[in-house]
Enzyme design. Structure first.
Site, PDB file in Angstrom:
ATOM      1  N   CYS A 423     -18.488 -29.106 -11.088  1.00 11.29           N
ATOM      2  CA  CYS A 423     -19.891 -29.528 -11.176  1.00 11.29           C
ATOM      3  C   CYS A 423     -20.323 -30.168  -9.852  1.00 11.29           C
ATOM      4  CB  CYS A 423     -20.082 -30.474 -12.366  1.00 11.29           C
ATOM      5  SG  CYS A 423     -21.813 -30.692 -12.846  1.00 11.29           S
ATOM      6  N   HIS A 548     -17.912 -27.064 -16.504  1.00 13.01           N
ATOM      7  CA  HIS A 548     -16.860 -28.047 -16.789  1.00 13.01           C
ATOM      8  C   HIS A 548     -15.715 -27.376 -17.548  1.00 13.01           C
ATOM      9  CE1 HIS A 548     -18.871 -31.853 -15.602  1.00 13.01           C
ATOM     10  NE2 HIS A 548     -19.967 -31.142 -15.805  1.00 13.01           N
ATOM     11  N   GLU A 550     -12.796 -28.333 -18.015  1.00 10.97           N
ATOM     12  CA  GLU A 550     -11.921 -29.279 -18.722  1.00 10.97           C
ATOM     13  C   GLU A 550     -12.228 -29.374 -20.210  1.00 10.97           C
ATOM     14  OE1 GLU A 550     -15.241 -31.947 -16.929  1.00 10.97           O
ATOM     15  OE2 GLU A 550     -14.231 -30.049 -16.495  1.00 10.97           O
TER      16      GLU A 550
END
Length: 577
Positions: A423, A548, A550
């Site tokens: 990001c 993102h 994750e």
């Protein structure tokens, strides 16, 4: 079949790990073939966590449908691998807003709107909606805060009313409380937890199970005492001891007999593993229940064979994952340069994704957190990153620390240090490359320098630069990866879905310059064409992603980007040794 409901409350102090316990319970039930859904109810008045300070609240976890939610939803997804939605995270603020909007629209027909029944009814409706919309057999609801807090009262009353209607066979209360150990007297003290249960009883809620959060194994005397004074069956006094990793918690709870106990109390046997009912693990099985040979859990009575019968869970893969975590063969250091590094929870999903990638490679990932404001030059970055095998710059907002991040990326690019920018981290890579390679010396992002002559990062079409909630590009979007790109190779496919939380991106006016350079855009949104992935073709491993990754990583299924980053870091470490 009618759904069952499990409610988890916390007592004595906050931050005991109710979310981890809720996720672990979800895994224990799912491993028995029972469909589950987790949800979180927070008593604060914010509409959602989206605009809350990361230092106070930790990370904002983004769901597939664009919900900005509590970080505990990340725990739920990582434990159960069941996607959450925005409706799985509810705040008191959103409840009151819905009620007030309904009242203004005449929805209550002029009646006096009160906490009881209107607020409690709204809470109950949202709890039940999780079952109706997902079809889950068991709904696990975590009530945020600590019993005794005034703001939690409507939520406690709502679950009391649900229990009154559904009864014990469809509604179960779990209370998690601290059992501290005092070195001065060499004893574990139960009085704080007893008083917490007393407070709960005063609100009309009798716990069915007590999770004893402790740093040491609780004794039989502690179990007997809590059973007597809290009016809870002895086998329902369950140890929740601190583990080396949160991923061992489900195995520890299973060794305590919790999974079978929940199945018995809620009469879930017929839905377990195709209706096959097996006896719970017997005495002496605790060690193998957790890790197998070489495990860390005692076998001197910590397991309760009287816990009843329940379907045998399939935790084989989970145990193997925990063993791989506890017995790594290699290690590496990954530096994380960010804005909120003093609170690890601010980047919780990133650290868990790195841990998962390490598990995949049987490697321990030593995460080194570096405050971006402490880096004032490329030389500073070189000193800070001297021992790092890879670098990650995670997401964030605001100008603070930006120049330090740019210096860190410059070091990584020049010194061939594997780099993953997430990001904001991708935007930093774009700015650094524009300044130092494309020779646009004043290149910047309009977020940080409105008047920059070279806004290589700019607002995306349709986004508004405002500090208020709901103004970001949120949720899951499809990204198309270019033929022949490294990104496509490491994903193993040309189309991926990833979650977003941003309003800025690579300025389309500068896209052609980057396409003609070494830092090429190789991933674009399938609808609007916004650049979502850049990769450096002349660097061993250098990626920036606008999304993102994750949020989609799991402890037993590492995300491809993190998996590849750790592999690159290990390769770099080997080359330097």
């Amino acid at each position: 079949m009618d759904p069952a409901f499990i409610f988890i409350t916390g007592g004595v102090v906050s931050s005991l790990g109710k979310g981890i316990a809720a996720g672990a319970i979800g895994l224990l039930l799912k491993s028995r073939g029972i469909s589950v859904v987790n949800q979180k109810f927070d008593p604060y008045l914010n509409g959602d966590p989206g605009t809350m300070n990361p230092y106070q609240h930790g990370e904002v976890f983004v769901t597939q449908d664009g919900g900005e939610t509590d970080l505990d939803l990340g725990h739920y997804e990582r434990f159960t691998d069941v996607p959450s939605s925005r409706f799985n995270s509810t705040t008191a603020g959103s409840v009151y807003r819905a009620i007030l909007d309904r009242e203004r629209a005449g929805g209550y027909g002029g009646a006096t709107v009160q906490v009881i029944p209107h607020v409690t009814d709204e809470i109950q409706a949202r709890i039940r909606a999780a079952a109706a919309t997902t079809g889950a057999r068991v709904v696990i609801t975590e009530i945020g805060g600590t019993v005794g807090d005034i703001e939690s009262l409507p939520f406690i009353e709502a679950i009391r009313q649900i229990r009154r209607v559904l009864g014990k066979e469809r509604c179960l209360f779990i209370h998690l409380g601290l059992v501290p150990y005092l070195p001065s007297c060499g004893e574990m003290k139960t009085k704080p937890l007893q008083h917490s249960v007393k407070e709960l009883l005063g609100l009309g809620v009798q716990p069915d199970v007590i999770l004893c959060r402790s740093e040491r194994h609780i004794t039989d005397a502690v179990r007997e005492k809590l059973s007597l004074f809290c009016n809870v069956e002895r086998r329902a006094i369950v140890e929740n001891v601190t583990a080396r990793s949160i991923y061992e918690v489900p195995l520890l709870l299973e060794a305590e007999g919790l999974g079978a106990l929940l199945c018995e109390r809620l009469r879930l046997f017929d839905t377990c593993c195709g209706g096959q009912v097996a006896r719970n693990l017997g005495a002496g099985g605790a060690q193998s229940a957790v890790l197998g040979a070489g495990g860390t859990v005692r076998t001197d009575g910590g397991l309760h064979p009287a816990a009843g019968q329940g379907a045998e869970p399939d935790l084989t893969a989970w145990r193997a994952m925990v063993r791989a975590l506890y017995y790594p063969r290699r290690e590496l250091t990954v530096a994380l340069v960010g804005k909120y590094v003093s609170l690890a929870d601010a980047y919780l999903s990133v650290s868990e994704a790195l841990t998962a990638a390490g598990i995949c490679h049987r490697a321990r990932v030593d995460m080194r957190w570096i405050d971006a404001e402490e880096i004032c030059s490329v030389q500073d970055a070189g000193h800070a990153l001297a021992d790092a095998d890879a670098l990650v710059i995670p997401g964030g907002f605001g100008v603070r620390g930006i120049e330090g991040m740019i210096c860190a990326v410059s070091h990584a690019r020049v010194q061939n240090l594997p780099y993953l920018g997430i990001c904001l981290g991708m935007q930093i890579a774009v700015i650094e490359f524009a300044r130092n390679v494309l020779l646009l010396a004043s290149a910047h992002s309009r977020e940080f320098a409105v008047d920059t002559p070279h806004p290589v990062v700019d607002l995306l079409p349709g986004c508004v630069d405002t500090p208020t909630g709901g103004s970001l590009r949120l949720g899951q979007y499809r990204c198309l990866l270019a033929e022949g790109s490294r990104a496509r190779a490491l994903y193993g496919r040309g189309e991926v879905w990833e979650r977003h939380r941003h309003r800025y991106g690579l300025n389309a006016a500068y896209r052609a310059r980057f396409e003609a350079s070494a830092l090429r855009p190789v991933g674009v949104d399938s609808d609007c064409g916004a650049v979502e992935v850049v990769e450096h073709g002349e660097h061993p491993w250098f990626f920036g992603v606008q999304f993102h990754p994750e949020f989609c990583s799991r402890p037993n299924r590492a995300h491809p980007l993190f998996r590849a980053l750790v592999a690159a870091g290990l390769e770099r470490k080997d080359s330097r040794s």
